[in-house]
Scaffold this motif. Structure first.
Motif, short mmCIF file in Angstrom:
data_model
loop_
_atom_site.label_atom_id
_atom_site.label_comp_id
_atom_site.label_asym_id
_atom_site.label_seq_id
_atom_site.Cartn_x
_atom_site.Cartn_y
_atom_site.Cartn_z
N VAL A 296 0.84 -1.21 0.00
CA VAL A 296 0.00 0.00 0.00
C VAL A 296 0.87 1.25 0.00
N LEU A 297 1.87 1.29 0.90
CA LEU A 297 2.76 2.44 0.99
C LEU A 297 3.61 2.59 -0.27
N LYS A 298 4.04 1.48 -0.83
CA LYS A 298 4.81 1.51 -2.07
C LYS A 298 3.98 2.18 -3.18
N ASN A 299 2.74 1.75 -3.34
CA ASN A 299 1.87 2.31 -4.38
C ASN A 299 1.56 3.78 -4.14
N GLU A 300 1.44 4.16 -2.88
CA GLU A 300 1.19 5.57 -2.54
C GLU A 300 2.35 6.44 -3.01
N ASN A 301 3.57 5.96 -2.79
CA ASN A 301 4.74 6.73 -3.19
C ASN A 301 4.92 6.77 -4.70
N VAL A 302 4.63 5.68 -5.37
CA VAL A 302 4.71 5.67 -6.84
C VAL A 302 3.67 6.62 -7.42
N THR A 303 2.47 6.62 -6.84
CA THR A 303 1.41 7.54 -7.27
C THR A 303 1.83 8.98 -7.05
N ALA A 304 2.43 9.27 -5.88
CA ALA A 304 2.91 10.63 -5.58
C ALA A 304 3.98 11.07 -6.58
N TYR A 305 4.83 10.12 -6.97
CA TYR A 305 5.87 10.38 -7.97
C TYR A 305 5.25 10.82 -9.30
N PHE A 306 4.29 10.03 -9.78
CA PHE A 306 3.66 10.36 -11.06
C PHE A 306 2.82 11.63 -10.98
N ASN A 307 2.21 11.87 -9.83
CA ASN A 307 1.44 13.12 -9.65
C ASN A 307 2.34 14.34 -9.75
N MET A 308 3.55 14.20 -9.22
CA MET A 308 4.50 15.31 -9.29
C MET A 308 4.93 15.55 -10.74
N LEU A 309 5.10 14.47 -11.50
CA LEU A 309 5.47 14.61 -12.91
C LEU A 309 4.35 15.26 -13.71
N LYS A 310 3.10 15.02 -13.30
CA LYS A 310 1.95 15.64 -13.99
C LYS A 310 1.88 17.13 -13.68
N THR A 311 2.24 17.48 -12.45
CA THR A 311 2.15 18.87 -11.99
C THR A 311 3.29 19.72 -12.55
N ILE A 312 4.47 19.12 -12.64
CA ILE A 312 5.67 19.86 -13.07
C ILE A 312 6.21 19.20 -14.33
N ASN A 313 6.53 20.00 -15.33
CA ASN A 313 7.07 19.47 -16.59
C ASN A 313 8.58 19.23 -16.47
N TYR A 314 8.96 17.95 -16.41
CA TYR A 314 10.39 17.60 -16.33
C TYR A 314 10.93 17.13 -17.68
N GLY A 315 10.14 17.25 -18.73
CA GLY A 315 10.62 16.82 -20.04
C GLY A 315 11.00 15.34 -20.04
N ALA A 316 12.22 15.06 -20.53
CA ALA A 316 12.69 13.67 -20.62
C ALA A 316 13.55 13.25 -19.42
N MET A 317 13.60 14.10 -18.39
CA MET A 317 14.54 13.87 -17.30
C MET A 317 14.27 12.60 -16.50
N TYR A 318 13.02 12.13 -16.49
CA TYR A 318 12.68 10.95 -15.71
C TYR A 318 12.20 9.77 -16.58
N ASN A 319 12.54 9.81 -17.86
CA ASN A 319 12.11 8.75 -18.78
C ASN A 319 12.60 7.36 -18.36
N LYS A 320 13.84 7.30 -17.89
CA LYS A 320 14.41 6.00 -17.48
C LYS A 320 13.61 5.41 -16.32
N TYR A 321 13.35 6.23 -15.30
CA TYR A 321 12.59 5.75 -14.16
C TYR A 321 11.19 5.31 -14.58
N ASN A 322 10.56 6.13 -15.45
CA ASN A 322 9.21 5.81 -15.90
C ASN A 322 9.15 4.47 -16.62
N THR A 323 10.13 4.23 -17.47
CA THR A 323 10.18 2.98 -18.23
C THR A 323 10.27 1.78 -17.29
#
Length: 428
Positions: A296-323
């Motif tokens: 549950v906590l793992k999924n919460e943090n992954v969701t928070a990660y993607f929410n931050m990427l939606k809020t802030i435009n990081y371009g291609a900077m996190y493509n590796k992590y996303n993949t």
């Protein structure tokens, strides 16, 4: 009964000694850095921005002021992790280069470095070659070319760039030859050259260069398995720059990966992220939650990660992590493949091809994954994460004889890979 008592006591001693020897970090060493409320480096950069902005407002024909503003916005980005400062620096550098008609090498190189930070490597290469064609400050341009070519996987060109700046008394050369040897898998030599660069930084009493070498030596020694030395270098970094989030993150990783002290690692991360808020901290907390079997906590943090990427435009900077995240879930594995293909197009390194192979593997095409690994990754990278993927893909293709030597090397890299992958390596 006496024999049993002796055996129990002996076992207790062994466990106690093992536990004690495994502990490297101590709160008394770094607590003061977690509790700091001011940030002198950030405030200095902001004051410089205020100063040069006022001067530029009074004399808007002084283009050089814009370069100084851009430099300080870049420092704010490094210090806070707030990507808006990186973009602000880019805007200023674009204006500078436009006013100079792209004929002055220093701002061209500065824009190239900005693009490297944004993972816009092909654009950075165009700028580096433009600077090279102008012909001024050739050694500085060769340094930029080395950095860009390494990021793009143009290793033959990078080696030529390195040869062009060959000077064992030059700090910039030493840190790059260290990176080159790290790329070749020769960590001992990489550390030796970084130590030489450190000596130059100390002799010149250059704060930024000391921070650079100490933090990098923290990394390199950790990869080499010298955890105590790694920890000491992170502390040395913090002595000079108390707000250095990179060093604090390194200590958090030691607490988690080496000591398995998830509570302390989380405490450190929570403190850092108040001052240096970037998406990758959520991923580190997700790893810790996974180790604790807290889905549950793992999924919460992954969701928070993607929410931050939606809020802030990081371009291609996190493509590796996303993949890597998308690839691990069958539902999103196709999305991983799409991003991996973009990464290969923009940055055809062994790392990018490994992402592509890993995506195909997770989509059930182990044969295609093997073809990619054999053509673009095998013998071209010594990164433990890539070798773990390679061993897993070998296993899926029933190439069991190839796994044993890779597994042996991976077991030496468990600190770098982390406890979650360590469990998976054992089952290879």
């Amino acid at each position: 009964m006496r024999t049993i008592a002796i055996l129990v006591f002996t076992a207790f001693l062994i466990i106690s000694c093992t536990s004690k020897s495994n502990t490297v970090t101590a709160q008394k060493d770094y607590n003061k850095y977690l509790e700091i409320k001011d940030n002198k480096s950030r405030d200095f950069a902001q004051n410089e921005i205020n100063f040069w902005q006022k001067k530029y407002d009074k004399a808007p024909n002084q283009t050089s002021y814009l370069s100084l503003l851009a430099s300080n916005y870049s420092k704010l980005f490094e210090n806070t992790g707030d990507v808006k400062y990186l973009y602000k620096a880019e805007t200023l550098l674009l204006q500078v280069n436009k006013e100079y008609h792209y004929e002055t090498v220093a701002p061209i190189r500065s824009l190239g470095r900005n693009y490297i930070s944004q993972h816009r490597f092909r654009e950075a290469l165009i700028l580096a070659n433009k600077a090279l064609a102008i012909g001024e400050g050739m050694k500085e341009t060769q340094k930029l070319l080395f950095d860009v070519n390494m990021e793009l996987g143009n290793y033959t060109e990078a080696e030529k760039n390195l040869a062009a700046i060959n000077d064992k008394t030059d700090f910039d050369y030493l840190i790059r030859v260290s990176k080159w040897n790290d790329h070749l898998g020769d960590l001992k030599t990489a550390i030796t050259f970084m130590e030489k660069a450190k000596d130059i930084a100390i002799i010149n009493d250059n704060k930024s260069l000391k921070i650079w070498t100490f933090s990098n030596l923290g990394d390199l020694n950790g990869h080499e398995g010298n955890i105590q030395k790694s920890y000491e270098y992170y502390l040395k970094t913090l002595e000079i720059e108390p707000n250095n989030s990179y060093a604090l993150k390194g200590i958090a990783w030691i607490a988690f990966s080496h000591e398995k002290n998830t509570k302390e690692a989380t405490r450190i991360i929570d403190n850092i992220s108040k001052r240096h808020h970037t998406p990758d901290f959520y991923l580190l907390k997700a790893q810790i939650a996974e180790f604790e079997n807290n889905e549950v906590l793992k999924n919460e943090n992954v969701t928070a990660y993607f929410n931050m990427l939606k809020t802030i435009n990081y371009g291609a900077m996190y493509n590796k992590y996303n993949t890597l995240i998308y690839a691990d879930d069958k539902i999103t594995a196709t999305k991983a493949l799409q991003i991996a293909k973009i990464e290969v197009e923009h940055r055809p390194t062994p790392d990018s091809y490994d992402l592509l192979a890993w995506s195909y593997y997770n989509l059930g095409d182990a044969k295609k994954a093997l073809e990619i690994e054999q053509k673009y990754v095998v013998g071209k990278s010594f990164e433990p994460k890539l070798n773990y993927h390679l061993a897993t893909i070998y296993k899926a293709n029933n190439l069991t004889t190839k796994i044993a030597p890779i597994k042996e090397e991976l077991l030496k890299s468990t600190f770098e890979l982390g406890p979650n992958l360590e469990k998976k390596i054992i089952t290879l």
